[in-house]
Structures are given as C-alpha cells and as structure tokens.
Design an enzyme around this catalytic site. Structure first.
Site, PDB file in Angstrom:
ATOM      1  N   HIS A 180       1.304   9.589   7.920  1.00 58.92           N
ATOM      2  CA  HIS A 180       0.606   8.748   6.943  1.00 58.92           C
ATOM      3  C   HIS A 180       0.010   7.577   7.731  1.00 58.92           C
ATOM      4  CE1 HIS A 180       0.018   6.658   3.076  1.00 58.92           C
ATOM      5  NE2 HIS A 180       0.617   5.607   3.590  1.00 58.92           N
ATOM      6  N   ILE A 182      13.531   2.129   3.622  1.00 58.53           N
ATOM      7  CA  ILE A 182      13.149   3.371   2.942  1.00 58.53           C
ATOM      8  C   ILE A 182      13.627   4.559   3.780  1.00 58.53           C
ATOM      9  CG2 ILE A 182      11.241   4.723   2.002  1.00 58.53           C
ATOM     10  CD1 ILE A 182       9.650   2.087   1.754  1.00 58.53           C
ATOM     11  N   TYR A 189       8.275   7.177  -0.864  1.00 59.03           N
ATOM     12  CA  TYR A 189       7.863   5.947  -0.164  1.00 59.03           C
ATOM     13  C   TYR A 189       6.816   5.185  -0.970  1.00 59.03           C
ATOM     14  CZ  TYR A 189       4.531   3.694   3.113  1.00 59.03           C
ATOM     15  OH  TYR A 189       3.644   2.857   3.739  1.00 59.03           O
ATOM     16  N   HIS A 247       8.469   3.449  -3.817  1.00 55.70           N
ATOM     17  CA  HIS A 247       9.652   2.649  -3.485  1.00 55.70           C
ATOM     18  C   HIS A 247       9.369   1.149  -3.686  1.00 55.70           C
ATOM     19  CE1 HIS A 247      12.970   0.973  -1.167  1.00 55.70           C
ATOM     20  NE2 HIS A 247      13.535   2.168  -1.231  1.00 55.70           N
TER      21      HIS A 247
END
Length: 134
Positions: free
Chosen positions: A38, A67, A105, A108
C-alpha cells in the site's frame, strides 16, 4: 543406432540433469507467498512548517505498533534527480498479508486519527496498492 555403455550413461546423466533443472526452475518460479503493498505519496502544502511535517511523519511511522495487520513499513523522502515527481516529496509503503489486513487498517481508529493529522497538511495524495510475490 547402438550406443556404447559410456555414451548411454552420459545421455542418462544429461537427461536427468536437464529434468532436475526444469523441475527446479518451475518450482522456483512458483510463488511461495504474496503480500499486498500500500503506497502513499504526498505533495504537502508549501506553507507547511517543519514541525507539522514531522508530526505527519511520526504519526504515520507509529501505525505499525498500533495496527497488527501491518507486517512491513517503509518511508522516505524523494531524492530523485529526474525532476518528474510533480511536487510529491514523501513516500510511505505499508505491507499487509492480504486485502483483509489492508481493509482492517483503513478502518482502524489509529489510521483514522492519522488521516485527521495529515488531511490539512497535504496538497495532493496518491495511493497505489499492488501485490508482490516473495
């Protein structure tokens, strides 16, 4: 055509070696593991202070400890001399095992908190996800 014992043995050895090489090449080409990268690129506002920029960097860099889905993290400032960055100066790369990790994620609370920190600091953001084979 009749082969001597030595010629026959040599042919068998060469054939076996070729077969083992082909098997090894095929096995080596098969992916053993995939990961999802990412990538986040930022072009920050020109009026951004050094302390604001550092807060963005520090807050993003703290995410891997908050995370669990993050399995890798890299960051850096553009040093390319090609002049093709179009004002993007900083890159962050977050690695996940799968799409579910990335999706967790994105939702989160620590990531959402980070988004609030960076939102008013950026002029442009570019996000790009891709798979790698390891």
């Amino acid at each position: 055509m009749k082969l001597s014992g030595y010629a026959l043995t040599a042919c068998l050895i060469l054939g076996a070696a070729w077969t083992m090489t082909r098997t090894t090449q095929t096995t080596a080409a098969e992916p053993t593991h995939k990961a999802l990268k990412h990538v986040v690129l930022y072009k920050f506002k020109p009026e951004l202070s050094d302390s604001q920029l550092q807060q963005v960097i520090d807050t993003f860099a703290a995410l891997p400890k908050k995370i669990e889905a993050i399995i890798g993290f890299e960051r850096g400032k553009n040093i390319s001399q090609e002049g093709k960055s179009e004002g993007f100066t900083h890159c962050f790369v977050v690695t996940f095992r799968d799409e579910q990790g990335r999706d967790a994620y994105l939702k989160h609370p620590a990531h959402l908190e980070y988004v609030n920190v960076v939102r008013d600091c950026r002029e442009k953001v570019l996000v790009f996800d891709y798979w790698i084979e390891q």
